[in-house]
Design a protein around this motif. Structure first.
Motif, short mmCIF file in Angstrom:
data_model
loop_
_atom_site.label_atom_id
_atom_site.label_comp_id
_atom_site.label_asym_id
_atom_site.label_seq_id
_atom_site.Cartn_x
_atom_site.Cartn_y
_atom_site.Cartn_z
N CYS G 14 0.85 -1.39 0.08
CA CYS G 14 -0.02 -0.04 -0.02
C CYS G 14 0.76 1.29 0.09
CB CYS G 14 -0.79 0.03 1.19
SG CYS G 14 -0.05 0.33 2.94
N LEU G 15 2.07 1.13 0.63
CA LEU G 15 3.04 2.19 0.47
C LEU G 15 2.86 3.21 1.32
CD1 LEU G 15 3.71 2.53 -3.41
CD2 LEU G 15 4.59 1.01 -1.65
N LEU G 16 1.81 3.21 2.37
CA LEU G 16 1.57 4.11 3.33
C LEU G 16 2.79 4.40 4.40
CD1 LEU G 16 -2.00 3.15 4.54
CD2 LEU G 16 -1.20 5.16 2.92
N CYS G 17 3.49 3.14 4.46
CA CYS G 17 4.73 3.49 5.33
C CYS G 17 5.67 4.21 4.70
CB CYS G 17 5.44 1.93 5.51
SG CYS G 17 5.95 1.03 3.80
N THR G 18 5.66 4.16 3.38
CA THR G 18 6.80 5.12 2.70
C THR G 18 6.56 6.60 2.91
OG1 THR G 18 5.62 5.13 0.57
CG2 THR G 18 7.05 3.14 0.86
N VAL G 19 5.27 6.81 3.06
CA VAL G 19 5.03 8.52 3.11
C VAL G 19 5.13 8.78 4.45
CG1 VAL G 19 3.57 8.25 0.81
CG2 VAL G 19 2.57 8.04 3.33
N ASN G 24 12.59 8.94 4.80
CA ASN G 24 12.19 8.84 3.69
C ASN G 24 13.19 7.67 3.05
OD1 ASN G 24 10.83 9.26 1.40
ND2 ASN G 24 11.55 11.42 1.21
N ILE G 25 13.31 6.51 3.97
CA ILE G 25 14.19 5.30 3.16
C ILE G 25 13.25 4.29 3.04
CG2 ILE G 25 16.08 6.29 4.83
CD1 ILE G 25 15.29 4.20 6.87
N LEU G 26 12.02 4.42 2.91
CA LEU G 26 11.15 3.21 2.40
C LEU G 26 10.62 3.49 1.02
CD1 LEU G 26 9.07 2.63 5.66
CD2 LEU G 26 11.17 1.35 4.86
#
Ligand SMILES: Cc1ncc(C[n+]2csc(CCOP(=O)(O)OP(=O)(O)O)c2C)c(N)n1
Ligand SMILES: Cc1ncc(C[n+]2csc(CCOP(=O)(O)OP(=O)(O)O)c2C)c(N)n1
Ligand code: SF4
Ligand code: SF4
Ligand code: SF4
Ligand code: SF4
Ligand code: SF4
Ligand code: SF4
Ligand SMILES: [Mg+2]
Ligand SMILES: [Mg+2]
Lengths: 78, 178, 253, 356, 253, 356, 78, 178
Positions: G14-19, G24-26
């Motif tokens: 889902c990429l919610l972790c990335t935001v 900003n390392i995910l």
């Protein structure tokens, strides 16, 4: 002189009319109608004090009262 | 032994209490008994009635369309229920409010008792129902009057307990008058 | 000197006597609705949605075309009527058990959708028809057949103030609470009923009017006591007032 | 209380007492005539007996409060009358599926629709065929006296817990409103053991427990349905009826509940006139006492089903005797209270008029 | 230098992966409830009332004793649980369709009665499970499968603000709205969940917490877009805040 | 649209089109799988066709919106699936009593309880025995193809208005979700005459009209029930079924809806193997085509009832042939989707295994 | 140096972790798991920037992330 | 003539559109046809499938437990549905995501087509479904490819209308690759 007509067969004797009459001319009669209710009445001796204000009729839950208002000559000519 | 009765009057005349008293007394008398009140919105609008059936056999229907007996505490009740009364049945009429002459005495047995007047005499205008029940047991012999008196303490609501002696008096007065 | 008829039965009220108990103000509520509709010549385009409660026979007393909704569902039924007949005047007539208990979802949603209907809500703080059980509007401490020790706020909750609650919903154009216990309040009631229909006619949303009324039988009071009880106990819990009027600022009346 | 220990109570009160004496812990209900005496009695007496009374906001809420209370293993119930019971149908289906024991009382009133508040047997189909959606059945007990109302309500809880199922007491306006003497039993002590295996109490030191009725994983719902079917079949052992003057009868009337009382009066009258008629009164409507009815048919007796409806139980009678015999039917409609005279005539006609 | 476990699954969350769509925040809501109950050692006396919606399988994900209520009825079912088991910790977990549409009467009444339960209300502005129909909380203008032209305020009404509505009822001891869209809001959510249970434990009344959550699938957005949508569109309609706290003055958080 | 004018639609869409082409003026519904395409279609298309679409707050609200709309004489409908239909039972009883014409679609799903969202025939009893309280029946039509879903929905409105009664379309998840080509008919023009005598429109120049179902005055409810009974009996003329390869059949399977399609596949296979089996598919479930079934039994053919439930319609089959023959029964349970192979085996077993 | 452990089979991409990662390392990886989701990853080259703040794990709806925090000697001794 | 197929893959691979296309084309071809999607919450969690049955006779069950054909767009679908495939049936395997060697080629006919790769080559990575359907009609002869191409304009949603030529290309490329 205004007046009320009280339909005794409709009346359930709740007496709400008696408490709102500003002239205090309504009261419980000693008559029972076919439903077994002691009906209200306008005290005949005070009947002429009725102003036709309709308070009693408005409060009556059973539409037992019709009010006739007599406009005095003076008022009527206004 | 079998007896049934419809007790009818205006709301407020204590019809349900009267029926309950009779039924309770019958139970104490060792009989089978059913009591059926009217209920629901029919109670509104001023009339009430209930049915009591007593028997030493198992009782079938608790609702009776052609009763053996009627207690009519007012005129509309007399008019309505005397039509249903079985031939030869008994109607106890509160003659304070309904003229016993209105009853079809050719077909049925009519017992007029001025219940309101008697109740007032006894000292409590509301005990019309008790007067009528006293008259009823006299007229029909359905139960001994004593049973009714004994049952009073079981059916009169607790906060009217102090009125039990008066109730008993009213029963007796009705009995005597019938 | 001439005699005029100052008060008589308005034509939409049937002659049939009601089955109500002495002093029951359902009769007053009926009459006032009929008077408004007759005065505005709307009777012939009115469709009334009745509910389940002591007023279930309303169609015997008011001569409008009628549909009887199951207990609590009158706002849904009225929605159905109005959506396919937008040119008709539609009102529901509901008791407090009907509207605020089993019918809570229906009134909230019809109000929120802004159905162009009028809701006449007769609050007598008990279930009249079924013999005086606790209603959602029963006062704290009030004894009923199912709150024999008096309603307990902590376990049974406080009475719902429906006029205020629906006033908070966007679809409601007018909401007021009035009482039927004296002539002054009757005048307010008349105004509120009028406004509750006017907003419907103007397509502005739902008009809601709560009428505080007696139930002498289940309050175990004489009619006169019951009527006094409204002033003494009911109004303090259910303040009178206009809680929303799309045209004006709401405020006490 | 009378000298012989009898008390004089309404059917609705008898039901309430039966429930309290069975160890009731939660009553949840919504007013409706002709059963208001049940919530009224409960509001006064259940808290004294250590149970909880809640006046629910609707019948849907009531039955789902029962679901919650019953899921904890408590003895819980609701009561209503026909329209209110219709509103509970979704939840009955849920509870039958999640195997939640409870007791539901339906004091039938005249229908259909809002009908009237007089007596009726119009809800037989609904009660006996799992009126909600899906394949399920719940035991249905039909008392005909106040004493039986007390006894069967008590027993209903035992059945509910034995089979983990909702159980219905199907009475009617006559039963609910009638007052009769009854003998009240000794209250049953609470028995936490009966729900120890399945009641929700917090998953302390054990796996979580779940009351559910949704089964999407492949095959699971089928397995649930198989288990339920086996249970419905096992309930057959509950079938029960009363027979009255059937031994030498040429014609046996099948009738239940209060109506069977009226039929009994008619039968007494007919017997007095020398006519050989008897009564078979199903006490359990589901399971239907099919075997008992079939046995009567096998003896060559004729059958007449009398109901206070357009003909519902008669289906079960006919299915029971299919291939052996048939049953005539006499129905009376909601809106009237049938009389012994009317049934007397109907029975006599059936007796003299041939089979069917 | 030592390594500590800063974040891992709390024990009451089952290992089973959820069936939710990518980016669906039901999973976050589950976890936060479990974390609170584990932290307070309450898991073993908790009874959970699940509802009908995408979270219907909640009992597969949280290891509490559970009863599945029919659609909308969880507050009634929880009432039944709590009234016979007052020593248990009881919560409902409900979606917006469940709680605010079909279940409107049940939540209003349980709240008004002040049931000592906690209500976890996940508002994702649509009917997720059934495929994205309009919900009572759908934003004005939002397109759904049953509001293809976008929700119309005039005929379909504005979204219900449940946290505010229940805060107005006497039986509610705590009511708040939080969001799950960023770490700051998650911290607020944690606090709100705690308070929503604390008032239950203290016997003060109902604790109600509304969680704004994504439904990327039915919003037809990527999870990241959906998460941004919460800030951009949902919060403006559904302001965050504590609307009632029996212990403190309520106010924005 | 294909070259021959066919369009390719889901059963749910076919139902929606049938309703709109029948002159639908109001649709009121609440989402539930597997019938969501109906409200979804309606929300888009009904307003364009001049009707009103409202997403109701619940099934109870939906059916009562239908009541209101239908009382004005408008053609109105709702749709749902099993649990949602259970919630409408009180109102069905009201509407049957107040003689309010409308159409209700039940796309059955697996049950009981929340069950699953696969196909089922578990609601047969509820649909055919007036699942609500009281004595009433409503016509029930059971399509088995998308074309029939379209046709029967159109016709359902005509029946509803002819008899002034709710009419049910009883489909299932297969029917609702399946896509097939259908031929759509010409939309029917609105006909205000059909409700001119009874629709609510404001009591202008006439007596008020009342839709009610409460009748407390003595004898009135009985009279209402007499009228209703006569109507239910008159509905018998609606009975209809399809027969397939029954002429020379030794065994006739009775099966309805989508399940009858699967049975047909089985019968084709058995015929290919030379076994003389046929199908009788009731199209109306109430009235049940009892005469047609009895006729088959009278020809000495054996009967096997196949249902996707524990045995519900089989009661009607048995009651129809009682005294002439019996019917064997094969039931499959909610949770599985039955296959032609399974039914093939069951039919063969019934054929070779003797009658019953 | 703190670190995360990302369970790729639980991850739904889902990429919610990335935001929410403050560092900003995910990011999205190029790997698909058995469910067909393109899973997230911590960029190996940036992994050591992880502060163990747990933001990613808190946001993750699928409990795919476990966070290990390494307290630096100085902090640990406080 | 009779044919059936289960088309299965991840959500988002366009399984429903693929099935609809086939079914629509069959209708235009004058056949009877049924199409059955999965629906409801089963759609969540990443997998989807649908069933299409074509026949010149009346069609019985629209749900098939032992299909003649399977189109497997990913590995889980191959693993699940090849077990149901009838003996001698055909499976079209998207070899970009699932190794055709996993299929039981002794029992069934296996047609491996690298749908993702081909789709990317055609210029739209999302047209995996079209590539697979092209391959399917080639492998089974169920319908002429032209019918599928003609049906495109009826089943592709209006706002993707501009992509129809690309879809046709993808169909063709799949056809050619099988
Ligand atoms: C489904 C259903 N539940 C319950 C009832 C019984 N019932 C009839 S009227 C009523 C309550 C009436 O109270 P209210 O709405 O306050 O009206 P009132 O009689 O006080 O005017 C109830 C519970 C019913 N008719 N239907
Ligand atoms: C009585 C009943 N009506 C309808 C449904 C179908 N249904 C299942 S879930 C749902 C709505 C779910 O929406 P919401 O509560 O917002 O939860 P979400 O899925 O969005 O989390 C509906 C209408 C049902 N199961 N039961
Ligand atoms: S009209 Fe006014 S003054 Fe006359 S009797 Fe009535 S209340 Fe009294
Ligand atoms: S208010 Fe009406 S009913 Fe009451 S006593 Fe006066 S006249 Fe009679
Ligand atoms: S019970 Fe109450 S509401 Fe009903 S008629 Fe009597 S006074 Fe009026
Ligand atoms: S449909 Fe929406 S609420 Fe349901 S699992 Fe998917 S994202 Fe979550
Ligand atoms: S713990 Fe914090 S810094 Fe480390 S990856 Fe997660 S969000 Fe980034
Ligand atoms: S938040 Fe969780 S599920 Fe989403 S991409 Fe990151 S690790 Fe995967
Ligand atoms: Mg009230
Ligand atoms: Mg939602």
């Amino acid at each position: 002189m205004s007046r009320i007509v009280l339909d005794e067969e409709r009346c359930k004797g709740c007496l709400l009319c008696t408490v709102v009459c500003p002239k205090n001319i309504l009261r419980q009669s000693s008559r029972m109608n076919a439903q077994g209710y002691k009906v209200a009445e306008c005290a005949p001796e005070l009947a002429e004090e009725c102003t036709g204000c309709t308070a009693c009729a408005q409060m009556c839950p059973d539409l037992a009262i019709v009010v006739w208002r007599t406009v005095k000559a003076k008022e009527a000519s206004r | 032994m079998y007896a049934d009765v419809i007790i009818a009057g205006f709301g407020g005349q204590g019809v349900v209490l009267a029926g309950t008293l009779l039924a309770y007394a019958a139970m104490e008398h060792g009989l089978n008994v059913t009591f059926m009140p009217v209920y629901g919105p029919e109670m509104r609008g001023g009339t009430a009635n209930c049915t009591v059936v007593l028997s030493d056999e198992e009782i079938g229907s608790p609702i009776i369309r052609r009763p053996q007996n009627v207690v009519a505490l007012n005129r509309p009740s007399l008019e309505k229920f005397q039509l249903q009364l079985a031939d030869g049945g008994t109607v106890v009429v509160n003659s304070s409010l309904a003229d016993p002459a209105l009853a079809d005495s050719a077909r049925i047995k009519v017992v007029g008792v001025p219940c309101n007047d008697i109740a007032e005499k006894v000292g409590n205008a509301r005990m019309v129902n008790m007067v009528a029940m006293g008259a009823f047991v006299k007229a029909t012999g359905a139960l001994p009057l004593e049973r009714l008196k004994q049952a009073l303490s079981h059916v009169v609501p607790a906060h009217y307990g102090h009125l039990i002696p008066k109730n008993a008096e009213a029963l007796q007065a009705g009995y005597d008058a019938a | 000197m001439s005699e005029t008829l100052a008060f008589t039965r308005t034509p939409s009220v049937a002659e049939t006597p009601t089955h109500y108990c002495p002093g029951c103000q359902h009769g007053v509520a009926h009459r006032m609705v009929a008077e408004y509709l007759d005065a505005e010549n709307l009777a012939e385009k009115t469709i009334m949605v009745t509910s389940i409660g002591c007023s279930v026979f309303l169609y015997n007393y008011l001569r409008f075309d009628s549909v009887e909704a199951p207990h609590g569902r009158a706002p849904a039924t009225a929605t159905g009527v109005k959506r396919v007949s937008p040119d008709k005047v539609v009102f529901t007539y509901q008791g407090d058990g009907d509207l605020a208990s089993i019918g809570m979802a229906e009134i909230m949603h019809a109000a929120n959708r802004g159905e162009r209907i009028t809701v006449v809500f007769v609050n007598n703080t008990v279930y009249g028809m079924t013999g005086g059980q606790m209603a959602p509007t029963t006062l704290v401490g009030q004894k009923t057949t199912t709150s024999p020790a008096g309603r307990c706020a902590s376990t049974e909750g406080a009475p719902f103030r429906m006029a205020e609650i629906v006033a908070g919903l966007g679809g409601v154009a007018f909401s007021a609470r009035v009482a039927l216990n004296n002539v002054k309040h009757l005048a307010q009631a008349r105004k509120a009923i009028r406004r509750a229909f006017e907003v419907q006619l103007a397509g502005q949303g739902m008009g809601f009017v709560e009428l505080l009324a007696t139930c002498p039988t289940n309050w175990k009071m004489t009619p006169v006591q019951a009527n006094e009880h409204i002033e003494a106990a009911i109004i303090p819990t259910f303040p009178l007032g206009v809680f929303k009027d799309i045209a004006k600022n709401a405020g006490a009346c | 209380m009378s000298a012989d220990g009898r008390i004089f109570v309404k059917g609705n009160e008898a039901v309430s007492m039966g429930a309290i004496d069975a160890g009731l812990k939660g009553y949840f209900g919504y007013p409706i005539t002709p059963q208001n005496e049940i919530p009224e009695y409960m509001s006064l007496h259940l808290p004294k007996a250590g149970g909880a009374f809640v006046q629910a906001e609707s019948e849907m809420a009531a039955i789902n409060m029962v679901l919650g209370a019953a899921a904890t293993g408590a003895r819980a119930m609701t009561s209503s009358s026909s329209p209110g019971v219709s509103l509970m149908q979704e939840s009955f289906s849920y509870m039958a599926t999640s195997e939640t024991p409870c007791v539901v009382v339906n004091m039938m009133r005249g229908g259909p629709g809002l009908g009237d508040i007089n007596t009726s047997q119009g809800d037989y189909y609904q009660a006996t065929r799992g009126g909600g959606h899906g394949d399920y059945r719940t035991p249905v007990l039909a008392p005909s006296t106040c004493q039986e109302a007390y006894d069967l309500t008590r027993e209903a809880f035992d059945i509910a817990f034995r089979f983990r199922t909702p159980v219905m007491i199907l009475g009617d306006a006559i039963l609910g409103q009638m007052k009769e003497p009854i003998t009240r039993g000794v209250p049953r002590p609470a028995d936490p053991a009966e729900s120890a295996d399945w009641g929700l109490s917090g998953a302390k030191g054990r796996e979580q427990r779940i009351f559910r009725s949704l089964f999407l994983a492949e095959g699971v719902l089928t397995a649930v349905n198989q288990r339920l079917r086996a249970k419905f079949e096992a309930m057959a052992s509950l079938a029960r009826c009363e027979t009255f003057m059937t031994e030498d009868a040429e014609l046996v009337v099948v009738s239940f509940g209060s109506i069977a009382r009226i039929v009994k009066s008619s039968i007494r009258k007919l017997r007095a006139r020398g006519l050989k008629v008897g009564l078979l009164r199903p006490i359990t409507l589901f399971p239907f006492p099919a075997e008992a009815v079939a046995a009567v048919a096998r003896q060559g007796k004729r059958l007449l089903t009398i109901e206070h409806n357009m003909g519902q139980m008669v289906d079960d009678v006919r299915l029971a005797v299919c291939g052996i015999a048939d049953s005539a039917f006499h129905g009376t409609l909601s809106g009237t209270i049938p009389t012994p005279d009317e049934y007397e005539a109907a029975i006599e006609a059936a007796l003299t008029g041939g089979s069917k």
